[in-house]
Enzyme design. Structure first.
Site, PDB file in Angstrom:
ATOM      1  N   LYS A 184      -8.703 -12.053  -5.714  1.00 45.27           N
ATOM      2  CA  LYS A 184      -9.907 -12.365  -4.955  1.00 45.27           C
ATOM      3  C   LYS A 184     -10.884 -11.198  -5.018  1.00 45.27           C
ATOM      4  CE  LYS A 184      -8.725 -10.786  -0.275  1.00 45.27           C
ATOM      5  NZ  LYS A 184      -8.659 -11.179   1.134  1.00 45.27           N
ATOM      6  N   LYS A 217       0.819  -1.213   0.000  1.00 45.66           N
ATOM      7  CA  LYS A 217       0.000   0.000   0.000  1.00 45.66           C
ATOM      8  C   LYS A 217       0.854   1.264   0.000  1.00 45.66           C
ATOM      9  CE  LYS A 217      -4.059  -2.075   2.169  1.00 45.66           C
ATOM     10  NZ  LYS A 217      -4.991  -2.055   3.318  1.00 45.66           N
ATOM     11  N   LYS A 228     -13.420  -5.259  -1.943  1.00 45.57           N
ATOM     12  CA  LYS A 228     -14.142  -3.998  -1.853  1.00 45.57           C
ATOM     13  C   LYS A 228     -13.411  -2.875  -2.573  1.00 45.57           C
ATOM     14  CE  LYS A 228     -16.083  -4.833   2.768  1.00 45.57           C
ATOM     15  NZ  LYS A 228     -16.117  -4.322   4.171  1.00 45.57           N
TER      16      LYS A 228
END
Length: 375
Positions: free
Chosen positions: A263, A168, A266
Site C-alpha cells: 500500500k 519493526k 509515508k
C-alpha cells in the site's frame, strides 16, 4: 495502479460498521459482522399530541494520523476524505498523533513543523472545526496518564504478539528499538478509550490494534468496574465503552505507484511510490506517467493505459488544487491555526479529564484495598 482509483477520487460510498469480532490477526476477524451505514439522517415525526422525542445522542468517532512524512493520497482516500462525511453524522474528534511519531528516531523541530502542517491539511481537506474537534495528541495530557494506568492492567504477552512490533523490531534490531515501540498499542488504546468512543475508523492493518483496545477495555471493566466496585459503595457499571470498528469501503486501500503489492506509505524510501497531497502539478504528472499498472478491469475499462493515465492525472490535479490553495492560506495565518488547535484541545480535555479522573479513582481505590491486610 488499478483503474478503480479514479472512482475513489470522484466518489466514495458510505462506510461499513463492524460489530464485535475476535482474534488478533491482521485481516478482519471472521466473526466480524458488517452492516452498511445509512448516511441519510432520518427525521422523526411526532404523531397526534405526543411531544417529539428528544434527539438521540450522536455516536462518537475518534481517529488520528501521524505527522511523520508527507500526507499522501492513501491517507486522504483511506481516512481524511472519509472524515469529512463522518463529521456530519457523528460527534467527531480528529487529532494529530505526535506521541506515536516519537516511537522511532525523529528530529523535534521537524516533528513540530509536520504536526502543524498535518493539522492544516485536515482543515484544507474539509474538516470543519465547528463540527469536529481538531487537536494535537500531546496537548491533552490525559492520553499519557491513562496509558500508564492501562499499562498496569495489560499483560505483556498481549503486546508481544502484535504484528507491527515484531516486524519493526526485527528490521531495526533490539538495541535500536525503544520500549515505546512495544507499548504504543496501549497508548493507542488510551487514545480511543479516553473519549468513550463508539466507533473507530480502521483499515485492514489496524484491526489487530482495535481488537487489543477492546480486550483492554473489557479487562479493565472486569477488574475495576461492575459488581466489584459496587460492593465498595460505587455506582458499578463499565468504566470504558467497548468501541466498534468503522470499516471503510472496499477498495479504499491505495497501492504504491512502484509496487502494486504494497500500500502507499509515508515510510517507503522512494517518493515516486506515492502522490503527496501537496505535490505540484508537474510532479503528479510525472509520477502517474511512470507508475506501474495492472491488468484488472475497472471504471474506465474501454480506455488504454495511456488515455487512462491522462484522465487520472487531470482528475487528481483538479481535485487536489483547491486543497493546496486552502492549505497555503491556513499556513499563512498561524494565529488561526493556533486558535483551532487550542479550541479543539480544550473540548477534548473536557471529555478526557472526566474519563481519567473516574478511572483513577476506581483503579487506585481498589488497588489500595486489595493490598490491605485483613483485620
Amino acid at each position: 495502479m488499478s483503474r478503480t482509483l479514479l472512482s475513489h477520487i470522484l466518489h466514495r460510498p458510505p462506510p461499513l460498521l463492524a460489530s464485535r469480532g475476535g482474534g488478533r490477526g491482521g485481516a478482519l476477524p471472521s466473526r466480524l459482522r458488517t452492516l452498511r451505514l445509512n448516511c441519510s439522517v432520518a427525521e422523526a415525526t411526532a404523531s397526534g399530541d405526543e411531544a417529539p422525542a428528544p434527539p438521540a445522542r450522536k455516536k462518537r468517532v475518534v481517529s488520528g494520523v501521524q505527522p511523520t512524512g508527507l500526507v499522501h493520497l492513501g491517507n486522504y482516500l483511506g481516512a481524511i476524505k472519509n472524515w469529512v462525511s463522518l463529521q456530519d453524522l457523528y460527534e467527531t474528534l480528529f487529532f494529530i498523533v505526535d506521541l506515536h511519531a516519537i516511537t522511532l528516531p525523529y528530529e523535534a523541530p521537524q516533528l513540530s513543523k509536520a504536526t502543524r502542517s498535518t493539522a492544516a491539511i485536515y482543515l484544507a481537506c474539509g474538516i470543519d472545526s465547528s463540527k469536529a474537534s481538531i487537536f494535537v495528541q500531546s496537548h491533552v495530557r490525559a492520553h499519557v496518564e491513562l496509558m500508564w494506568l492501562l499499562s498496569s492492567s495489560t499483560p505483556i504477552g498481549w503486546l508481544n504478539r502484535m504484528i507491527q512490533f515484531k516486524e519493526k523490531s526485527r528490521k531495526a534490531g533490539d538495541e535500536n528499538v525503544g520500549v515505546a515501540l512495544l507499548t504504543y498499542p496501549v497508548l493507542m488504546a488510551s487514545d480511543i478509550l479516553l473519549y468513550q468512543s463508539d466507533l473507530v475508523p480502521v483499515g485492514e492493518d489496524q484491526t489487530q490494534h482495535l481488537e487489543l483496545t477492546r480486550e483492554i477495555a473489557e479487562r479493565v471493566n472486569n477488574l475495576y468496574g461492575g459488581r466489584k466496585w459496587k460492593k465498595m459503595g460505587g455506582r458499578g457499571g463499565s468504566l470504558f465503552k467497548v468501541p466498534e470498528a468503522l470499516i471503510p469501503p472496499a477498495g479504499a486501500r491505495v497501492m504504491s505507484l512502484t509496487d502494486g503489492l504494497s500500500k502507499m506509505s509515508k515510510s517507503a524510501p522512494s517518493d515516486q511510490s506515492r502522490i503527496n497531497l501537496l505535490d505540484p502539478k508537474d510532479v503528479i504528472m510525472n509520477k502517474i506517467k511512470r507508475c506501474k499498472t495492472d491488468s484488472f478491469p475497472g471504471e474506465c475499462e474501454n480506455m488504454n493505459w495511456g488515455s487512462f493515465k491522462t484522465t487520472l492525472t487531470d482528475a487528481l490535479i483538479d481535485h487536489l488544487q483547491p486543497i493546496q490553495v486552502r492549505y497555503e492560506e491556513i499556513m499563512s495565518d498561524p494565529g488561526y491555526l493556533d486558535g483551532v488547535l487550542l479550541e479543539g484541545s480544550g473540548k477534548a480535555a473536557e471529555i478526557a479529564d472526566i474519563t481519567l479522573n473516574n478511572f483513577t479513582f476506581h483503579s487506585v481505590a481498589i488497588k489500595v484495598n486489595d493490598y490491605q491486610s485483613p483485620e
